[in-house]
Motif scaffolding. Structure first.
Motif, mmCIF file in Angstrom:
data_model
loop_
_atom_site.group_PDB
_atom_site.id
_atom_site.type_symbol
_atom_site.label_atom_id
_atom_site.label_comp_id
_atom_site.label_asym_id
_atom_site.label_seq_id
_atom_site.Cartn_x
_atom_site.Cartn_y
_atom_site.Cartn_z
ATOM 1 N N ASN A 109 0.794 -1.234 0.000
ATOM 2 C CA ASN A 109 0.000 0.000 0.000
ATOM 3 C C ASN A 109 0.827 1.287 0.000
ATOM 4 O O ASN A 109 0.301 2.352 0.295
ATOM 5 N N ASN A 110 2.098 1.201 -0.317
ATOM 6 C CA ASN A 110 2.952 2.386 -0.435
ATOM 7 C C ASN A 110 3.347 2.579 -1.893
ATOM 8 O O ASN A 110 3.756 1.632 -2.557
ATOM 9 N N HIS A 111 3.233 3.813 -2.367
ATOM 10 C CA HIS A 111 3.678 4.144 -3.718
ATOM 11 C C HIS A 111 5.166 4.463 -3.671
ATOM 12 O O HIS A 111 5.586 5.370 -2.948
ATOM 13 N N TYR A 112 5.936 3.725 -4.433
ATOM 14 C CA TYR A 112 7.377 3.972 -4.556
ATOM 15 C C TYR A 112 7.607 4.770 -5.843
ATOM 16 O O TYR A 112 7.321 4.289 -6.931
ATOM 17 N N PHE A 113 8.115 5.993 -5.675
ATOM 18 C CA PHE A 113 8.380 6.892 -6.787
ATOM 19 C C PHE A 113 9.790 6.655 -7.321
ATOM 20 O O PHE A 113 10.715 6.389 -6.537
ATOM 21 N N VAL A 163 11.581 5.616 -4.077
ATOM 22 C CA VAL A 163 11.419 6.258 -2.775
ATOM 23 C C VAL A 163 9.944 6.252 -2.396
ATOM 24 O O VAL A 163 9.083 6.555 -3.225
ATOM 25 N N ALA A 164 9.637 5.928 -1.126
ATOM 26 C CA ALA A 164 8.265 5.937 -0.615
ATOM 27 C C ALA A 164 8.173 6.906 0.573
ATOM 28 O O ALA A 164 9.193 7.361 1.098
ATOM 29 N N PHE A 165 6.930 7.176 0.990
ATOM 30 C CA PHE A 165 6.691 8.219 1.983
ATOM 31 C C PHE A 165 5.738 7.776 3.083
ATOM 32 O O PHE A 165 4.902 6.907 2.881
ATOM 33 N N TRP A 166 5.852 8.451 4.230
ATOM 34 C CA TRP A 166 4.929 8.291 5.355
ATOM 35 C C TRP A 166 5.006 9.538 6.199
ATOM 36 O O TRP A 166 5.426 10.586 5.711
#
Length: 93
Positions: free
Chosen positions: A21-25, A83-86
């Motif tokens: 469920n994380n988008h990796y850019f 790269v992913a974010f939170w």
């Protein structure tokens, strides 16, 4: 997809990979002027060792708000160079 923090787009791409469920850019989709290297690291049993960036926008710091796997394990090769974010970074279309 756009990653937004502090009302600022910090990454943008039509080519994200979704894992857990994380988008990796793609690494070249992040706006480097907002990113600072972090000394933080964590470990995932199937992805490997993660490294982090802190995000600074308009003088505000979001510590360790982005992560990446410099050398992911074989099962996670699709997130190599991404790269992913939170931590309050919104990822939207």
């Amino acid at each position: 997809m756009k990653a937004i923090w502090n009302d600022t787009v910090i990454a943008e791409s039509n080519d994200t990979v979704v894992v857990e469920n994380n988008h990796y850019f793609p690494a070249d989709a992040i706006k480097r002027e907002f990113f600072e290297d972090s000394i933080a690291h964590t470990s995932c049993p199937w992805k490997g060792r993660a490294s982090y960036y802190s995000v600074r926008v308009n003088g505000e710091l979001n510590k360790d708000a982005a992560w990446f796997y410099p050398d992911p394990k074989p099962a996670a090769q699709e997130i190599q160079g991404r790269v992913a974010f939170w931590k309050g970074v919104k990822v939207v279309q």
